[in-house]
Design a protein around this motif. Sequence first.
Motif, short mmCIF file in Angstrom:
data_model
loop_
_atom_site.label_atom_id
_atom_site.label_comp_id
_atom_site.label_asym_id
_atom_site.label_seq_id
_atom_site.Cartn_x
_atom_site.Cartn_y
_atom_site.Cartn_z
N GLY A 122 1.04 -0.99 0.38
CA GLY A 122 0.17 -0.03 0.16
C GLY A 122 0.55 1.36 0.25
O GLY A 122 0.11 2.20 0.26
N ARG A 123 2.16 0.74 -0.14
CA ARG A 123 2.60 2.39 -0.63
C ARG A 123 3.99 2.17 -1.61
O ARG A 123 4.02 1.50 -2.17
CB ARG A 123 4.29 2.03 0.96
N GLN A 137 -2.43 6.05 -10.64
CA GLN A 137 -3.44 5.11 -9.98
C GLN A 137 -2.71 4.41 -9.03
O GLN A 137 -4.08 4.31 -8.08
CB GLN A 137 -4.01 4.39 -11.32
N LEU A 193 -1.18 5.12 -6.20
CA LEU A 193 -1.05 6.63 -4.79
C LEU A 193 -2.43 6.77 -5.01
O LEU A 193 -3.37 7.20 -4.40
CB LEU A 193 0.25 6.98 -5.28
N GLY A 194 -3.22 6.57 -6.00
CA GLY A 194 -4.74 6.89 -5.86
C GLY A 194 -5.08 8.48 -6.09
O GLY A 194 -5.99 9.40 -5.91
N ILE A 195 -4.33 9.06 -7.45
CA ILE A 195 -4.69 10.75 -8.23
C ILE A 195 -5.43 10.61 -9.02
O ILE A 195 -4.56 9.91 -9.91
CB ILE A 195 -2.76 10.77 -7.85
N GLU A 196 -5.88 11.20 -9.19
CA GLU A 196 -6.47 11.41 -10.49
C GLU A 196 -5.93 12.85 -11.51
O GLU A 196 -5.04 13.64 -11.65
CB GLU A 196 -7.46 12.95 -10.38
N ALA A 249 -0.95 4.30 -0.68
CA ALA A 249 -1.47 5.26 -1.30
C ALA A 249 -3.03 5.66 -0.63
O ALA A 249 -2.92 5.33 0.64
CB ALA A 249 -1.67 3.73 -1.74
N GLU A 250 -3.21 6.21 -1.46
CA GLU A 250 -4.60 6.97 -1.39
C GLU A 250 -4.58 7.99 -0.08
O GLU A 250 -4.88 9.20 -0.02
CB GLU A 250 -5.73 6.20 -0.42
N THR A 251 -3.36 8.36 0.98
CA THR A 251 -3.65 9.04 1.83
C THR A 251 -2.74 10.05 1.33
O THR A 251 -2.44 11.00 2.36
CB THR A 251 -3.75 8.94 3.41
N HIS A 252 -1.71 9.79 0.82
CA HIS A 252 -0.47 9.96 0.63
C HIS A 252 1.13 10.62 1.85
O HIS A 252 1.50 11.45 1.49
CB HIS A 252 -0.73 11.12 -0.19
N SER A 253 0.06 10.13 2.87
CA SER A 253 1.46 10.16 4.08
C SER A 253 2.56 9.65 4.03
O SER A 253 2.64 8.49 2.54
CB SER A 253 0.41 10.05 4.96
#
Length: 164
Positions: A39-40, A106, A108-111, A61-65
């Motif tokens: 997930g990273r 994709q 990382l969940g970035i548009e 991924a998703e939170t971008h922390s």
Amino acid sequence: MSNEDADDLAWERSAVVRVTPSAKARKLAKVPFVEMADGRLQGVVSSGSDIARVYVSSIAAETHSFSCSTNNNRPCGGLTGGSMCKHLQALVAEAALQYGNERVAQFLGIEGDDLSAGLRDGTKESAPAAVVFNRFLRHLAYLELPAVTTPLPEMQWFPAGAVG
């Protein structure tokens, strides 16, 4: 059955895995190890000032922390509250070369595929560096093995080439 379907069946029955080629050639001196796992987006980045020091950098991924520390778990001095350090920026740039902008975005969940713009909402968080650094060391150990033609049991998962 078409040739394409027959090729897909051959891959499913084989003991090898399809390898996605790098989007572009990479120079491994700055970022010798990059992966999208657990997930990273994570990897090992060489220090710009000390040849004996490396940083383990990651972006969730998703939170971008994001996280960046030395292999001894000392925090990166360039990592501040809401902005990424140069090690994280190098990691993202090399991941884009390795996997392509679209695939990294994709994951990382970035548009879209503008990675730098899409990662502005992340915050600093601590992440374990030992697992990533250990995988990097394991990859290095394989480079030190002598060239042989006999199979290595621990490498059975490794892609062996095209099945024909």
